[in-house]
Design a protein around this motif. Structure first.
Motif, PDB file in Angstrom:
ATOM      1  N   SER A 196      62.527  59.854  26.218  1.00  0.00           N
ATOM      2  CA  SER A 196      61.406  59.073  25.699  1.00  0.00           C
ATOM      3  C   SER A 196      60.102  59.372  26.422  1.00  0.00           C
ATOM      4  O   SER A 196      59.024  59.029  25.928  1.00  0.00           O
ATOM      5  CB  SER A 196      61.712  57.570  25.812  1.00  0.00           C
ATOM      6  OG  SER A 196      62.822  57.210  25.013  1.00  0.00           O
ATOM      7  N   PRO A 242      52.977  51.988  15.176  1.00  0.00           N
ATOM      8  CA  PRO A 242      54.158  52.857  15.056  1.00  0.00           C
ATOM      9  C   PRO A 242      53.917  54.292  15.481  1.00  0.00           C
ATOM     10  O   PRO A 242      54.882  55.033  15.717  1.00  0.00           O
ATOM     11  CB  PRO A 242      54.490  52.767  13.554  1.00  0.00           C
ATOM     12  CG  PRO A 242      53.920  51.466  13.112  1.00  0.00           C
ATOM     13  CD  PRO A 242      52.671  51.309  13.907  1.00  0.00           C
ATOM     14  N   TRP A 243      52.650  54.710  15.592  1.00  0.00           N
ATOM     15  CA  TRP A 243      52.334  56.081  15.991  1.00  0.00           C
ATOM     16  C   TRP A 243      52.020  56.203  17.478  1.00  0.00           C
ATOM     17  O   TRP A 243      51.774  57.308  17.961  1.00  0.00           O
ATOM     18  CB  TRP A 243      51.149  56.593  15.164  1.00  0.00           C
ATOM     19  CG  TRP A 243      51.445  56.643  13.710  1.00  0.00           C
ATOM     20  CD1 TRP A 243      51.094  55.738  12.758  1.00  0.00           C
ATOM     21  CD2 TRP A 243      52.187  57.658  13.023  1.00  0.00           C
ATOM     22  NE1 TRP A 243      51.562  56.110  11.524  1.00  0.00           N
ATOM     23  CE2 TRP A 243      52.237  57.286  11.663  1.00  0.00           C
ATOM     24  CE3 TRP A 243      52.823  58.841  13.426  1.00  0.00           C
ATOM     25  CZ2 TRP A 243      52.890  58.065  10.706  1.00  0.00           C
ATOM     26  CZ3 TRP A 243      53.482  59.612  12.482  1.00  0.00           C
ATOM     27  CH2 TRP A 243      53.505  59.223  11.136  1.00  0.00           C
ATOM     28  N   GLN A 248      58.199  52.560  20.588  1.00  0.00           N
ATOM     29  CA  GLN A 248      59.640  52.373  20.401  1.00  0.00           C
ATOM     30  C   GLN A 248      60.437  52.748  21.648  1.00  0.00           C
ATOM     31  O   GLN A 248      61.614  53.076  21.561  1.00  0.00           O
ATOM     32  CB  GLN A 248      60.116  53.196  19.201  1.00  0.00           C
ATOM     33  CG  GLN A 248      59.425  52.795  17.909  1.00  0.00           C
ATOM     34  CD  GLN A 248      60.101  53.346  16.683  1.00  0.00           C
ATOM     35  OE1 GLN A 248      61.215  52.946  16.343  1.00  0.00           O
ATOM     36  NE2 GLN A 248      59.448  54.271  16.006  1.00  0.00           N
ATOM     37  N   THR A 251      63.727  50.699  22.216  1.00  0.00           N
ATOM     38  CA  THR A 251      64.772  50.696  21.186  1.00  0.00           C
ATOM     39  C   THR A 251      66.128  51.107  21.743  1.00  0.00           C
ATOM     40  O   THR A 251      67.135  50.998  21.030  1.00  0.00           O
ATOM     41  CB  THR A 251      64.403  51.635  20.016  1.00  0.00           C
ATOM     42  OG1 THR A 251      64.114  52.939  20.527  1.00  0.00           O
ATOM     43  CG2 THR A 251      63.200  51.108  19.261  1.00  0.00           C
ATOM     44  N   THR A 263      68.877  54.186  14.343  1.00  0.00           N
ATOM     45  CA  THR A 263      67.658  54.427  13.560  1.00  0.00           C
ATOM     46  C   THR A 263      66.401  54.372  14.430  1.00  0.00           C
ATOM     47  O   THR A 263      65.579  55.297  14.428  1.00  0.00           O
ATOM     48  CB  THR A 263      67.551  53.406  12.421  1.00  0.00           C
ATOM     49  OG1 THR A 263      68.697  53.516  11.572  1.00  0.00           O
ATOM     50  CG2 THR A 263      66.295  53.676  11.596  1.00  0.00           C
ATOM     51  N   GLY A 264      66.221  53.300  15.178  1.00  0.00           N
ATOM     52  CA  GLY A 264      65.031  53.171  16.013  1.00  0.00           C
ATOM     53  C   GLY A 264      64.969  54.231  17.092  1.00  0.00           C
ATOM     54  O   GLY A 264      63.886  54.744  17.418  1.00  0.00           O
ATOM     55  N   GLN A 267      63.888  57.507  15.566  1.00  0.00           N
ATOM     56  CA  GLN A 267      62.458  57.442  15.283  1.00  0.00           C
ATOM     57  C   GLN A 267      61.640  57.639  16.553  1.00  0.00           C
ATOM     58  O   GLN A 267      60.613  58.335  16.554  1.00  0.00           O
ATOM     59  CB  GLN A 267      62.122  56.104  14.631  1.00  0.00           C
ATOM     60  CG  GLN A 267      62.635  55.958  13.208  1.00  0.00           C
ATOM     61  CD  GLN A 267      62.377  54.577  12.632  1.00  0.00           C
ATOM     62  OE1 GLN A 267      61.968  53.655  13.351  1.00  0.00           O
ATOM     63  NE2 GLN A 267      62.623  54.416  11.343  1.00  0.00           N
ATOM     64  N   ASN A 268      62.101  57.045  17.641  1.00  0.00           N
ATOM     65  CA  ASN A 268      61.425  57.200  18.924  1.00  0.00           C
ATOM     66  C   ASN A 268      61.444  58.658  19.370  1.00  0.00           C
ATOM     67  O   ASN A 268      60.406  59.223  19.760  1.00  0.00           O
ATOM     68  CB  ASN A 268      62.099  56.317  19.976  1.00  0.00           C
ATOM     69  CG  ASN A 268      61.560  56.556  21.376  1.00  0.00           C
ATOM     70  OD1 ASN A 268      60.365  56.722  21.575  1.00  0.00           O
ATOM     71  ND2 ASN A 268      62.452  56.583  22.338  1.00  0.00           N
ATOM     72  N   GLY A 270      61.898  61.291  17.545  1.00  0.00           N
ATOM     73  CA  GLY A 270      61.085  62.081  16.624  1.00  0.00           C
ATOM     74  C   GLY A 270      59.606  61.969  16.941  1.00  0.00           C
ATOM     75  O   GLY A 270      58.857  62.964  16.860  1.00  0.00           O
ATOM     76  N   LEU A 271      59.168  60.766  17.314  1.00  0.00           N
ATOM     77  CA  LEU A 271      57.769  60.571  17.685  1.00  0.00           C
ATOM     78  C   LEU A 271      57.438  61.337  18.958  1.00  0.00           C
ATOM     79  O   LEU A 271      56.359  61.934  19.078  1.00  0.00           O
ATOM     80  CB  LEU A 271      57.488  59.080  17.867  1.00  0.00           C
ATOM     81  CG  LEU A 271      56.035  58.678  18.128  1.00  0.00           C
ATOM     82  CD1 LEU A 271      55.144  59.075  16.949  1.00  0.00           C
ATOM     83  CD2 LEU A 271      55.930  57.179  18.384  1.00  0.00           C
TER      84      LEU A 271
END
Length: 294
Positions: A196, A242-243, A248, A251, A263-264, A267-268, A270-271
């Motif tokens: 992260s 969210p960006w 996240q 999460t 899912t979260g 997404q984290n 991926g960001l």
């Protein structure tokens, strides 16, 4: 093509071409050594390791007369019922502030620190060396992310085992898993936390290519973390939150459910990959075109 001479304390061994895989590994090893032999790095890891100890002692003292924490908040009750939960609690406390601040210091100083000490130009005497040097700096910073996360997790595990019972753990979903399953989730969470921080490392590298002052780069990177955290706390900014690369981070708590909810977390990650692509490219573009005179 001439090989790079050992100009800076043996940073790159003589006779090793930095364009080869062996040359890159030698450069990467030298960056790892440079990072972890600094007193500052050791001090940062020590402070991170002390955080779970302090947290565990405070929880132990505060719940000493609460009959196992039954009258306290759920967060405290979970720690007192199973010492392994201190790992998750310590990471939850460290991730928003302490971990990113230490990572910001290391990433922000990666290029600017070399420029400030006058060693950067000696590392760039070989053609095409800048891309490989930047990649080595990024990987070394990511290794520090893993080391910092492990410092928190292992310290919390030892402290939790010393102060609280260990055994089967009740998850956030109410299900119970054995000690082995709980340890597996702790390993997964530590990995997610370290990954992260990849976006922040990329931002720090980019900032580090913009200045020749290590202190300025570190302060800017840490300041950006604080600013983004503040922006993420205003409900009025829900459209952009969210960006934000910090949005996240927490999460990883979804891994404390049965079944684990990914899912979260995806997404984290991926960001973080998006931030890595954008700011990594910006750092590469800046660094490869920069006129290095120091």
């Amino acid at each position: 093509m001439a090989s790079m001479a050992p100009t800076v304390s043996g940073r790159v061994p003589a006779g090793v071409r930095p364009q080869t895989a062996a040359g890159f590994l030698a450069l990467f090893r030298s960056e790892i050594t440079l990072t972890f032999r600094r007193t500052r790095t050791i001090a940062l890891l020590g402070l991170l390791a002390a955080l779970p100890v302090l947290l565990g002692v405070v929880v132990k003292i505060e719940t000493g007369d609460m009959h196992g924490g039954a009258n306290g908040p759920a967060f405290i009750a979970q720690v007192t019922q199973n010492g392994l939960f201190l790992v998750f609690a310590a990471l939850a406390v460290a991730l928003p502030v302490f971990l990113p601040m230490t990572v910001g210091v290391v990433a922000g100083d990666s290029i600017a620190g070399e420029a400030a000490t006058g060693t950067l130009r000696y590392l760039l005497v070989a053609p095409a060396g800048r891309t490989r040097l930047l990649a080595a700096k990024f990987l070394a910073a990511m290794v520090f992310c893993w080391a910092a996360t492990l410092a928190v997790a292992l310290s919390a595990l030892a402290t939790g085992a010393a102060l609280f019972p260990m055994g089967s753990m009740t998850l956030l979903s109410g299900d119970t898993v054995g000690l082995g399953g709980a340890l597996l989730r702790a390993v997964l969470i530590a990995g997610v936390v370290a990954l992260s921080l990849a976006g922040l490392v990329a931002i720090g590298l980019f900032v580090s290519t913009l200045t020749g002052s290590g202190i300025a780069a570190m302060a800017t990177t840490v300041g950006l973390v604080i600013l983004v955290q503040i922006l993420d706390s205003f409900p009025q900014l829900h459209a952009i939150q969210p960006w934000l690369f910090t949005h996240q981070w927490l999460t990883f708590g979804d891994l404390l459910r049965a079944p684990m909810y990914w899912t979260g977390i995806l997404q984290n990650l991926g960001l973080q990959a998006l931030y890595l692509a954008v700011f990594g490219s910006a750092a590469w573009a800046r660094f490869t075109s920069r006129d290095v005179t120091a």
